[in-house]
Structures are given as structure tokens and as C-alpha cells.
Design a protein around this motif. Structure first.
Motif, PDB file in Angstrom:
ATOM      1  N   ARG A 113       0.852  -1.191   0.000  1.00 49.39           N
ATOM      2  CA  ARG A 113       0.000   0.000   0.000  1.00 49.39           C
ATOM      3  C   ARG A 113       0.886   1.238   0.000  1.00 49.39           C
ATOM      4  O   ARG A 113       2.099   1.151   0.209  1.00 49.39           O
ATOM      5  CB  ARG A 113      -0.909   0.022   1.223  1.00 49.39           C
ATOM      6  CG  ARG A 113      -0.173   0.161   2.550  1.00 49.39           C
ATOM      7  CD  ARG A 113      -1.124   0.121   3.722  1.00 49.39           C
ATOM      8  NE  ARG A 113      -0.409   0.179   4.993  1.00 49.39           N
ATOM      9  CZ  ARG A 113      -1.011   0.030   6.177  1.00 49.39           C
ATOM     10  NH1 ARG A 113      -2.302  -0.200   6.239  1.00 49.39           N
ATOM     11  NH2 ARG A 113      -0.287   0.112   7.275  1.00 49.39           N
ATOM     12  N   GLU A 114       0.279   2.399  -0.241  1.00 45.72           N
ATOM     13  CA  GLU A 114       1.024   3.647  -0.199  1.00 45.72           C
ATOM     14  C   GLU A 114       1.346   4.002   1.250  1.00 45.72           C
ATOM     15  O   GLU A 114       0.533   3.794   2.160  1.00 45.72           O
ATOM     16  CB  GLU A 114       0.217   4.770  -0.847  1.00 45.72           C
ATOM     17  CG  GLU A 114       0.023   4.593  -2.345  1.00 45.72           C
ATOM     18  CD  GLU A 114      -0.779   5.720  -2.956  1.00 45.72           C
ATOM     19  OE1 GLU A 114      -1.238   6.593  -2.183  1.00 45.72           O
ATOM     20  OE2 GLU A 114      -0.944   5.734  -4.178  1.00 45.72           O
ATOM     21  N   ALA A 160      -1.165   5.717   3.942  1.00 46.73           N
ATOM     22  CA  ALA A 160      -2.555   5.504   3.536  1.00 46.73           C
ATOM     23  C   ALA A 160      -3.404   5.136   4.751  1.00 46.73           C
ATOM     24  O   ALA A 160      -2.923   4.479   5.683  1.00 46.73           O
ATOM     25  CB  ALA A 160      -2.635   4.403   2.494  1.00 46.73           C
ATOM     26  N   GLU A 179      -8.031   1.819   3.795  1.00 45.05           N
ATOM     27  CA  GLU A 179      -7.916   1.942   2.342  1.00 45.05           C
ATOM     28  C   GLU A 179      -7.516   0.601   1.724  1.00 45.05           C
ATOM     29  O   GLU A 179      -6.673  -0.108   2.269  1.00 45.05           O
ATOM     30  CB  GLU A 179      -6.873   2.998   1.986  1.00 45.05           C
ATOM     31  CG  GLU A 179      -6.765   3.265   0.485  1.00 45.05           C
ATOM     32  CD  GLU A 179      -5.894   4.469   0.192  1.00 45.05           C
ATOM     33  OE1 GLU A 179      -4.972   4.356  -0.635  1.00 45.05           O
ATOM     34  OE2 GLU A 179      -6.147   5.522   0.806  1.00 45.05           O
TER      35      GLU A 179
END
Length: 310
Positions: free
Chosen positions: A183-184, A187, A191
Motif C-alpha cells: 500500500r502507499e 494511507a 484503504e
């Protein structure tokens, strides 16, 4: 069966490509300035590649090693466009061994990369003794190290959060599968996470890799696409794993575990997870070029004529 795009998808694609060819910048409802720049770069790459995009069903030669029997409903973007495409989506790195990128033509928010690494024959006798925890640590460290370069190219920093599927090897077919969650950085906890679903096919002189990128929640839905593509991959006569000749052939310096632990982390496991909006945008642009290219070019030609008259 190929899904026909809805009217709004066609209109959106025409608008985006029209703005691109006429020198204007299309506006997007969401995303940062960096993301919008990436979208524009993606569109430009697809436009340049339109004459080389392959629509399935069709056979595609991969180096001198194998053939991909591209199924119906899939499109293949070859080199050099494929490398430019990956960089436009915020994925820095060496793409000299990248063969191409596959997208779905209909419903499906994913893409897949195809590579061939001429590593030599990889021994698989260590598959029973690898340590999944060590492999996970390697991926996390490699991802962190690549984030600075990713940011310079307009991408976002990523972090690895764990296995979606621990490495599993089928000795009878010489196929290796594993999946990594990512994931970013920063985040929100809720999310959706992305996933790189990696499959390897071992051959006599090296290995083919197929890496499917999508959202983690969507992986069960699209695993079938990865397996379909892997099943459509066929090594040429004399290049199969079973054709290995111990007297003449080069043996790789590393075994199967190191393929995942080190080489895999460096070359295959660090693709950025594209947000849902960007991924769908990418699919629409591909659909526009390969499905309605003629109509769009006529429309753009008419717009240019009208602009000249004005």
C-alpha cells in the motif's frame, strides 16, 4: 467474451485522447498533480504504441524462448512501449528484460508484466527449505530503498504489509507462485491494499515471470486471469526445463529460494499499486485505442480541421 464499454466510457476516452492529441491537458475529477501528470504520460505512451498493440487471440513470440498464446479479451503492449508505460505509472527500475504488458479489454482492473531472465538453469531442490519470514523482510527493505527514486518519477512511496500468498512451488510443472500485499505509505488503515501476484515458469536457460497487479480485495476475482496467462505460456522445443543438459548448459548462481528472496525482490516484486481511478483510466485508454482507434482518429481529424478554420 469481450465486454462492450458503456457509452460514458467511450465518451470519456474520446475526450481524453482528443485533448491529448490536440495539445491540451485533460482534467480529472480526482488525484494529485503528480497523479495527473502520470495519467497524461500514460496516455501519450498508449497513443504512441497504438500501431503495435496486439489483440488476442494471437500468438506472441517471447525472446527466442517461448510463445504466449494471448487469449481473447486481452491486449499485449510490447517493448519499447512497455518500459515507458511502467515508468509512466510510477515504477522506476531496469526493464531490459521486460517482454511486454498485458491488459484486459473488458471488465477487469489489473495489468500483468511479462519478463524473461536469462539466468541459466535454476535448481529447485531448495524449495522445501526456504524461510518465508526472511523473504518478507527482503521485500520490505527493497521497497523502502526504491521509494526515493519512485518519488522523483512522480510516484508515491510504497510499503510491503505481508504475504497474500506465501511462495508455493509445483515440482511437476516447474511453476512458482507467490503474492505480496502493499500500500502507499501513510494511507488510511481502511484503504484497499494492492497486491503483486507473481508466477514464474522455469525453463532450460532461465525463467519467464508473469506478475499480475491489482487490489488485494480483487485478487480472488482475477487469479483466474493470471492462471490463464500462465497456462497460455509455452516454452519452445529445446528450451523447456526438462531439456536441460548437465554437460553443456549453464547453471544459475542461485537456487529457487534466492529467486524469490533476492532477485525476485529486486526485479519483480516492487511494482507500484495503481489506485482504482488510475487503473480504470488506464483500461479506458487502452480500450479506446485498440477498440475505437479509427473512429477516434476521424473525430480528432475533424476537430483539427474545425480548429484550423476557426
Amino acid at each position: 467474451m469481450t465486454t462492450t464499454p458503456t457509452r460514458w466510457m467511450r465518451a470519456f476516452a474520446v475526450a481524453c485522447l482528443g485533448a491529448m492529441f490536440l495539445g491540451a491537458t485533460p482534467a480529472f475529477a480526482e488525484g494529485s498533480q503528480g497523479a495527473e501528470t502520470g495519467q497524461n504520460a500514460f496516455a501519450q505512451v498508449i497513443a504512441a504504441a497504438q500501431n503495435d498493440i496486439v489483440k488476442g487471440p494471437q500468438d506472441i513470440k517471447l525472446s527466442t524462448q517461448a510463445v504466449l498464446h494471448l487469449p481473447e479479451g486481452k491486449v499485449y503492449i510490447p517493448q519499447p512501449h512497455a518500459a515507458k508505460l511502467m515508468r509512466a505509472m510510477g515504477n522506476p527500475g531496469d526493464y531490459s528484460d521486460l517482454e511486454g504488458v498485458v491488459f484486459p479489454r473488458g471488465d477487469g482492473d489489473w495489468f500483468a508484466t511479462l519478463r524473461f531472465e536469462k539466468s541459466g538453469y535454476i535448481k529447485d531442490d531448495d524449495a522445501k527449505h526456504w524461510d518465508a519470514a526472511d523473504m518478507l523482510k527482503s521485500f520490505k527493505e527493497g521497497t523502502e530503498a526504491s521509494n526515493d527514486e519512485r518519488k522523483k518519477m512522480g510516484g508515491r512511496a510504497l510499503e510491503i504489509t505481508g504475504w497474500a500468498q506465501e511462495p508455493a512451488y509445483a515440482a511437476d510443472t516447474h511453476r512458482l507462485v507467490w503474492a505480496m500485499k502493499s500500500r502507499e505509505v501513510g494511507a488510511p488503515a481502511g484503504e484497499p491494499q494492492g497486491v503483486n501476484y507473481n508466477t514464474y515458469a522455469l525453463g532450460r536457460e532461465g525463467y519467464m515471470s508473469l506478475n499480475l497487479v491489482t487490489d488485494l480485495d480483487a485478487l480472488p476475482k482475477y487469479q483466474g486471469d493470471a492462471k490463464q496467462l500462465l497456462g497460455a505460456l509455452e516454452f519452445n522445443d529445446g528450451k523447456r526445463y526438462s531439456d536441460f543438459n548437465a554437460k553443456t548448459d549453464h547453471v544459475a548462481e542461485y537456487g529457487l529460494a534466492a529467486l524469490v528472496l533476492g532477485v525476485g525482490a529486486k526485479k519483480l516484486g516492487l511494482l507500484a499499486v495503481i489506485g482504482a481511478f488510475f487503473l480504470k483510466f488506464a483500461k479506458i485508454i487502452v480500450l479506446a485505442v485498440v477498440g475505437f482507434g479509427g473512429a477516434i482518429m476521424k473525430l480528432l481529424g475533424r476537430k483539427k480541421s474545425e480548429a484550423a478554420e476557426s
